[in-house]
Design an enzyme around this catalytic site. Structure first.
Site, short mmCIF file in Angstrom:
data_model
loop_
_atom_site.label_atom_id
_atom_site.label_comp_id
_atom_site.label_asym_id
_atom_site.label_seq_id
_atom_site.Cartn_x
_atom_site.Cartn_y
_atom_site.Cartn_z
CB SER A 137 -0.59 2.02 -4.20
OG SER A 137 -1.20 3.21 -3.72
CE1 TYR A 150 -1.28 -1.23 0.62
CE2 TYR A 150 -1.18 0.98 -0.31
CZ TYR A 150 -1.63 -0.32 -0.37
OH TYR A 150 -2.43 -0.72 -1.42
#
Length: 273
Positions: A137, A150
């Site tokens: 990410s 996350y």
């Protein structure tokens, strides 16, 4: 004639995984598409009966991953490009998350990718070639309220992938860390596990939800051409930010982090280490 490449893609039933699967098939390649639920891939299987193998797989189960990779390698005789894409979102504050939620989240987002990488390396080493694309990410390396776990899982995968790249490069295996921006993958809906909200965070939660906004981002299919070009590069980059807006945002975050370090340089240099 160009030889069809063999892809192994996790989380292939929806979102980015589905988009990458469709792009690979459209290019004439063959794909082993892995997901917990492979039923959404029935239409692609009907369209490409000789080029797509659906593999029901829970990447958090290490033994199942190793067995699945063996089946995947046997399906088309080799594994050329592995895309570690499977993942979900644990949405909530750090204090709110239960042990069960945290462990289940990291079992998929971090350990699942580790098990896949461990399982495919031996096959690629025997071939003397292979690509591993680790989907992380743009937020890896930094934390943000409500999505801390996350970010933690993706940051751990980012760091581990740097080590993996150094270890396997002598065998002809290339690893690229693909730092994804925001796409309309369903991550914040179907892919989300939410914590039980504590009242102490009501104001911050509202602020974060306002910041996230309602824009789900571009369609995942718009990211697929980049993945296809990346997979074709003879000397791919170790890491790549995927998304124009995300590229600008990451550069800005890096500048802000550098400025913070410089502001406190005098304190850092008080110690000799």
């Amino acid at each position: 004639m160009t030889t069809a490449r063999v892809w192994f893609i996790t989380g292939a039933s929806r979102g980015l995984g589905r988009a990458f699967t469709e792009a690979a098939l459209a290019a004439g390649d063959r794909v082993v598409a892995a997901a917990r639920n492979v039923e959404p891939l029935a239409d692609l299987a009907a369209e490409h009966p000789d080029a797509l193998v659906r593999l029901s797989l829970d990447v958090s189960d290490r033994q199942a991953v190793f067995e699945g990779v063996e089946r995947a390698a046997a399906a088309f005789g080799r594994l050329d490009i592995v895309v570690n894409n499977a993942g979900g979102l644990l949405y909530g504050m750090v204090e709110e998350a239960t042990e069960e939620q945290i462990r289940a989240h990291l079992d998929v987002n971090f350990f699942g990718a580790v098990w896949v990488a461990q399982a495919v390396v031996a096959h690629m080493r025997t071939q003397g070639s292979g690509r591993i694309l680790q989907i992380t990410s743009m937020g890896a390396g930094g934390g943000m309220a409500t999505v801390g776990f996350y970010g933690a899982g993706k940051t751990a995968l980012d760091s581990l992938s740097e080590a993996l790249a150094m270890e396997v490069e002598p065998f002809g295996i290339k690893v690229t860390i693909v730092e994804m921006g925001g796409y309309a993958t369903g991550l914040f809906t179907a892919g989300t596990t939410a914590t039980e909200p504590l009242p102490h965070y009501k104001a911050l939660r509202a602020h974060m939800e306002e910041m996230w906004g309602d824009d789900a981002g571009p369609d995942p299919s718009t990211a697929a051409p980049v993945i296809m070009e990346l997979a074709a590069l003879p000397d791919p980059p170790r890491r790549l930010i995927l998304g124009s807006q995300s590229y600008d945002q990451v550069q800005e975050l890096d500048r802000a982090r550098t400025q913070l370090y410089q502001a406190w340089e005098h304190l850092s240099r008080m110690a000799p280490g």
